[in-house]
Write a protein that holds these residues in place. Structure first.
Motif, PDB file in Angstrom:
ATOM      1  N   THR A 123      -2.829  -5.259   4.252  1.00  0.00           N
ATOM      2  CA  THR A 123      -1.581  -5.351   5.149  1.00  0.00           C
ATOM      3  C   THR A 123      -0.482  -4.861   4.238  1.00  0.00           C
ATOM      4  N   ARG A 124      -0.361  -4.703   2.994  1.00  0.00           N
ATOM      5  CA  ARG A 124       0.819  -4.400   2.262  1.00  0.00           C
ATOM      6  C   ARG A 124       0.597  -3.414   1.227  1.00  0.00           C
ATOM      7  N   PRO A 125       0.434  -2.101   1.740  1.00  0.00           N
ATOM      8  CA  PRO A 125       0.435  -0.939   0.753  1.00  0.00           C
ATOM      9  C   PRO A 125       1.627  -0.807  -0.103  1.00  0.00           C
ATOM     10  N   SER A 126       2.742  -1.477   0.390  1.00  0.00           N
ATOM     11  CA  SER A 126       3.902  -1.423  -0.634  1.00  0.00           C
ATOM     12  C   SER A 126       3.653  -2.462  -1.882  1.00  0.00           C
ATOM     13  N   TYR A 127       2.728  -3.127  -1.762  1.00  0.00           N
ATOM     14  CA  TYR A 127       2.776  -4.118  -2.961  1.00  0.00           C
ATOM     15  C   TYR A 127       1.243  -3.096  -3.962  1.00  0.00           C
ATOM     16  N   TYR A 128       0.382  -2.612  -3.177  1.00  0.00           N
ATOM     17  CA  TYR A 128      -0.862  -2.034  -3.735  1.00  0.00           C
ATOM     18  C   TYR A 128      -0.395  -0.671  -4.718  1.00  0.00           C
ATOM     19  N   ILE A 129       0.136   0.130  -4.080  1.00  0.00           N
ATOM     20  CA  ILE A 129       0.468   1.298  -4.484  1.00  0.00           C
ATOM     21  C   ILE A 129       1.266   1.172  -5.610  1.00  0.00           C
ATOM     22  N   PRO A 130       2.585   0.696  -5.544  1.00  0.00           N
ATOM     23  CA  PRO A 130       3.403   0.444  -6.915  1.00  0.00           C
ATOM     24  C   PRO A 130       2.762  -0.229  -8.063  1.00  0.00           C
ATOM     25  N   ALA A 131       1.813  -1.189  -7.490  1.00  0.00           N
ATOM     26  CA  ALA A 131       0.955  -1.952  -8.838  1.00  0.00           C
ATOM     27  C   ALA A 131       0.418  -0.776  -9.490  1.00  0.00           C
ATOM     28  N   CYS A 132      -0.459  -0.059  -8.861  1.00  0.00           N
ATOM     29  CA  CYS A 132      -1.045   1.172  -9.406  1.00  0.00           C
ATOM     30  C   CYS A 132       0.030   2.085 -10.495  1.00  0.00           C
ATOM     31  N   VAL A 133       0.974   2.255  -9.867  1.00  0.00           N
ATOM     32  CA  VAL A 133       1.847   3.079 -10.637  1.00  0.00           C
ATOM     33  C   VAL A 133       2.383   2.355 -11.797  1.00  0.00           C
ATOM     34  N   VAL A 134       2.789   1.212 -11.632  1.00  0.00           N
ATOM     35  CA  VAL A 134       3.041   0.426 -12.937  1.00  0.00           C
ATOM     36  C   VAL A 134       1.540   0.411 -14.161  1.00  0.00           C
TER      37      VAL A 134
END
Length: 464
Positions: A69-80
């Motif tokens: 439900t939270r791509p705003s956590y998933y995608i940034p975590a991958c960026v880091v």
């Protein structure tokens, strides 16, 4: 509001995504091969091995993205994670070290591009998606220009600073920038239309209604449409398989991107001038990409907007094979770079051709981009140093691959024309099961009766 918040964020992420991925091609110009003792085949393997993890990871990543439900956590975590991995590339001292870094940078990077296209498809209608996706892809194209300019600055000014080679500084600096952007993205990216925190309830409802009106169905999975069911549905759709092969072939044809500084180097200038000359073709390509997609949205046409840039690349290869002049080869580089305006619309066409349910669409995007990027792996061995400086065999192989892509794209166009004709015949038939559930949900969101929502659905047609 969405354009001002979502698009700048994902464009910035995409710029760093590709800069991190292709930094090794610029580092090659300043001694990476010599310091790590790499042979020509080992360098090609360093380029290719990223796609060995990047390609297969895209399918499960998009399936996960559809369920969380939270791509705003998933995608940034991958960026880091990929920023940290990119920075660690700068501490490697041998072939095994850089190989491991390239393998592990491919895993988190796999989440971004197909995931970003899927996220856009949850917010924008069919006739809005191409231009927004092109703006996103413009981030990749302009990153080739920014990457070259950034690399030129770092490689020319950081040599020997603190006793560290300039190519190592390149990885440290670019990786650190990605980490910072990843943390900022947590607060900037949206989630889905029904649960984005920085939208009001009325705005969330509007976002859902817009997508429901576009296809006549709510953009939701039924209780029976799990991520695995969506994967099976995508694999059974022949369009998805043809799209995947088409994308693989086109990326073989566009594989020059990983060797663009090397190709620019054949013009015979110094390292700094070579990197500066590599920037203008990508600036033009970004402009062409956005204009091409804008017109594709206005007209609803897909086939020619995707294929015409490929045909420009084919012309560029013909020029490259036919002349050794600096002017001719530099013009060919502009034509080659502009070919990515076609690739920018590929996943948009997939999203248009496989619109519902979301579980199937997310899997289809992952399959097409994941399998398609095998073309990048193959192209790592197509542009062999032994074939330089003219690279005639490389250009002939790439030209043939783009010709195959054009044929497959025409097959998909014919299939979509046929499906639209079938919709003309069958659109008045009753909807049952999951399709009926989605139409009922669309009716609820829009405040209509089921019959009125069904009537609106008559307007849906595949774009080709």
């Amino acid at each position: 509001m969405l354009d001002c918040r979502l698009l700048p964020t994902i464009v910035l992420i995409f710029i760093m995504n590709y800069i991190d991925r292709t930094a090794v091609t610029s580092a090659r110009l300043k001694g990476l091969e010599q310091d790590l003792g790499l042979t020509d085949i080992e360098y090609s393997t360093v380029l290719a091995v990223l796609y060995a993890s990047y390609c297969p990871a895209q399918i499960p990543s998009n399936m996960i993205l559809n369920r969380i439900t939270r791509p705003s956590y998933y995608i940034p975590a991958c960026v880091v994670v990929w920023g940290l991995t990119s920075a660690l590339t700068g501490v490697t001292h041998n072939y095994a070290g850089i190989l491991l870094c390239r393998i592990f940078i491919g895993l988190p990077e796999a989440a971004f591009y197909p995931g970003a296209i899927y996220l856009l498809s949850r917010w924008y209608t069919r006739r809005e998606l191409a231009f927004r996706s092109a703006i996103l892809y413009g981030g990749l194209l302009i990153s080739n220009a920014f990457g070259s300019l950034m690399a030129a600055g770092i490689l020319s000014n950081m040599e020997g600073k603190l006793g560290i080679r300039a190519w190592r500084w390149l990885f440290y600096i670019e990786g650190a920038i990605s980490v910072v952007i990843g943390f900022l993205a947590i607060f900037l990216l949206p989630d889905y239309p029904h649960n984005t925190r920085w939208l009001t309830p009325a705005q969330r409802l509007l976002a859902q209604v817009r997508i429901a009106e576009d296809a006549g169905e709510a953009d939701e999975d039924s209780a029976q449409e799990s991520a695995f069911v969506g994967l099976i549905m995508a694999l059974k759709d022949p369009k998805v398989i043809i799209f995947a092969i088409m994308t693989c072939a086109q990326l073989v044809g566009l594989g020059f991107v990983n060797f663009f500084p090397t190709i620019a180097g054949t013009l015979g200038f110094s390292t700094t001038v070579t990197l500066l000359l590599a920037a203008p073709p990508w600036i033009l390509a970004t402009i062409v990409c956005c204009l091409n997609a804008w017109n594709a949205d206005r007209t609803g046409e897909r086939f020619f907007h995707i294929n015409a840039p490929w045909w420009g690349v084919i012309l560029g290869y013909i020029i490259g094979v036919s002349t050794f002049s600096i002017g001719g080869r530099y013009v060919a580089m502009f034509l080659m770079a502009c070919g990515y305006a076609g690739f920018a619309l590929t996943l948009v066409w997939v999203s248009n051709a496989v619109p519902r349910p979301p579980a199937k669409r997310s899997a289809a995007i992952g399959i097409v981009n994941g399998f398609g990027n095998i073309g990048n792996l193959i192209s790592s061995y197509v542009w062999k140093a032994d074939w330089g400086p003219d690279y005639h065999p490389s250009m002939i192989i790439s030209l043939s691959a783009l010709a195959l892509s054009s044929v497959l794209a025409f097959v998909i166009r014919c299939m979509l024309v046929s499906q639209n004709k079938r919709l003309d015949r069958d659109e008045m038939k009753d909807m049952k099961g999951a399709k009926r559930e989605r139409i009922e949900e669309a009716a609820r969101l829009e405040g209509l009766t089921f019959e009125e929502a069904l009537e609106r659905r008559k307007g849906f047609r595949y774009l080709y």
